[in-house]
Write a protein that holds these residues in place. Structure first.
Motif, short mmCIF file in Angstrom:
data_model
loop_
_atom_site.label_atom_id
_atom_site.label_comp_id
_atom_site.label_asym_id
_atom_site.label_seq_id
_atom_site.Cartn_x
_atom_site.Cartn_y
_atom_site.Cartn_z
N PHE A 6 17.17 -0.63 21.32
CA PHE A 6 16.88 -0.81 19.91
C PHE A 6 15.45 -1.30 19.69
CE2 PHE A 6 16.73 -3.30 16.01
CZ PHE A 6 17.39 -2.51 15.09
N ASN A 7 15.05 -2.31 20.47
CA ASN A 7 13.75 -2.95 20.26
C ASN A 7 12.59 -2.16 20.84
OD1 ASN A 7 14.84 -5.11 18.88
ND2 ASN A 7 15.01 -6.40 20.69
N SER A 8 12.76 -1.64 22.04
CA SER A 8 11.64 -1.05 22.78
C SER A 8 11.59 0.47 22.67
CB SER A 8 11.70 -1.47 24.25
OG SER A 8 11.65 -2.88 24.36
N VAL A 9 12.73 1.13 22.90
CA VAL A 9 12.74 2.59 22.89
C VAL A 9 12.67 3.11 21.45
CG1 VAL A 9 13.97 4.68 23.57
CG2 VAL A 9 14.00 2.66 25.06
N LEU A 10 13.58 2.61 20.59
CA LEU A 10 13.58 3.04 19.19
C LEU A 10 12.52 2.32 18.36
CD1 LEU A 10 17.43 3.20 18.49
CD2 LEU A 10 15.91 5.04 19.24
N LEU B 82 5.11 -6.73 20.32
CA LEU B 82 6.32 -6.44 19.56
C LEU B 82 6.15 -6.98 18.13
CD1 LEU B 82 9.11 -5.14 20.29
CD2 LEU B 82 10.01 -7.47 20.36
N PRO B 83 6.33 -6.15 17.11
CA PRO B 83 6.06 -6.61 15.74
C PRO B 83 6.94 -7.79 15.31
CG PRO B 83 6.25 -4.21 15.82
CD PRO B 83 6.68 -4.73 17.15
N HIS B 84 8.23 -7.76 15.69
CA HIS B 84 9.13 -8.84 15.30
C HIS B 84 8.98 -10.00 16.28
CE1 HIS B 84 12.48 -11.00 13.72
NE2 HIS B 84 13.18 -10.90 14.84
N LYS B 85 8.70 -11.19 15.75
CA LYS B 85 8.42 -12.34 16.61
C LYS B 85 9.26 -13.54 16.19
CE LYS B 85 3.63 -11.00 17.60
NZ LYS B 85 3.71 -9.69 16.93
#
Length: 336
Positions: A87-91, A148-151
């Motif tokens: 979800f976080n890295s691939v998509l 990663l945009p979400h932190k």
């Protein structure tokens, strides 16, 4: 445990601990595992062949363990951390949960979590080169995660112990040399930073204490919301409430029933059979606001004592179904 093995020179055990943590608990530990493994390979602390030999078994066992346990709990074949990674890295969909700037970890999260240790950790790297070996992989971990945009602070919380180690080295050096002229000045600055940290920690603690109001709201609802004319009391918990204090540990047995269904339009609630709502919305059609729960809002400075005031404001509300007359007969605190 990984850090402890690393400091003791048990490098393969350190890698195995991080592998287990990555596969079972948090897939983002991969961003710490890779820089650490690369540093150990470049410094010839480990060999690639031995690393594969010692790590392949724990890797397979960890994957089998998490799939077996979590598949039983979720009642379907599942590897949770792979789902998160996908979800976080691939998509690349983590931004759906909010975004921060690239430098947020360095300019906001770490200063707030480390406080006095933040400048000391930087000093520790400068005055003792041995610390750099331990800080560099951790720094790389934070740097990689910054892409990663979400932190969130919890994503990099595992970096704090090693940064504190560097800060401790600096504090020890300053204290041991405190009788020298320059170091005496640094020692005074360090003591001042410690007192500032203590004050900030106290304020943060008090703010955090009031930062999860929905748990208190559900507790109040359990105490006051019992009815005599129904077998089941259905409570809908919205997303904000579920993220700010309510968990399965807050739930009671029968007659209480709970729903955390997401995406229900506000105009849809009055057509459902919910007895109560715990919601961040002040007005919901078909329901009356019965009571509010306050949470931390901001810090306010004043000239009198105490100099700092923590301001609270209503964060969420308990609503009752207007079709159920017994609800309106209870002496609720009100929402004003």
């Amino acid at each position: 445990m990984a850090y402890a093995y690393w400091l003791r020179g048990n490098f393969y055990k350190a890698l195995n601990c991080l592998i287990f943590a990555t596969i079972v608990f948090r897939c983002d530990m991969l961003l710490l595992l890779c820089p650490l493994a690369l540093e150990l390979l470049l410094t010839k602390s480990i060999s690639l062949c031995k690393a594969i030999k010692y790590c392949i078994g724990p890797t397979v066992l960890s994957i089998g363990f998490t799939i077996m346990v979590d598949s039983i709990m979720w009642k379907k074949i599942l590897w949770p951390e792979f789902e998160v990674f996908w979800f976080n890295s691939v998509l690349n969909r983590s931004s759906e949960w909010g975004t921060h700037s690239f430098h947020w970890y360095f300019t906001s999260a770490l200063p707030r979590s480390l406080l006095a240790a933040y400048p000391l950790f930087l000093l520790g790297v400068l005055i003792d080169r041995r610390v750099l070996v331990f800080v560099l992989p951790v720094f790389s971990f934070i740097l990689l995660y910054s892409k990663l945009p979400h932190k969130e602070l919890r994503f990099i919380i595992s970096s704090v112990p090693m940064l504190n180690l560097s800060a401790a080295v600096a504090a020890n050096r300053i204290f041991n040399n405190r009788k020298k002229t320059l170091w005496k000045f640094l020692n005074l600055i360090m003591l001042g930073l410690f007192f500032i940290s203590l004050g900030c920690t106290l304020v943060f603690f008090l703010a955090s204490y009031d930062n999860y109001p929905s748990g208190n709201a559900l507790k109040d609802l359990h105490q006051m919301g019992h009815l005599n004319n129904t077998d089941e009391l259905w409570v809908h918990i919205d997303t904000f409430s579920a993220m700010n204090g309510i968990s399965r540990f807050c739930e009671n047995d029968s007659p209480w029933r709970y729903s955390k269904e997401e995406g229900i339009p506000l105009e849809e609630f009055f057509r459902r059979n919910f007895t109560y709502l715990v919601s961040e919305q002040l007005d919901v059609d078909g329901f009356k606001c019965l009571q509010h729960a306050s949470g931390f809002s901001r810090v306010r400075l004043q000239s009198s004592l105490p100099p700092i005031i923590l301001v609270k404001e209503p964060k969420l509300y308990i609503h009752g179904n207007t079709k159920i007359k017994d609800i309106m007969q209870i002496n609720w605190a009100g929402c004003s």
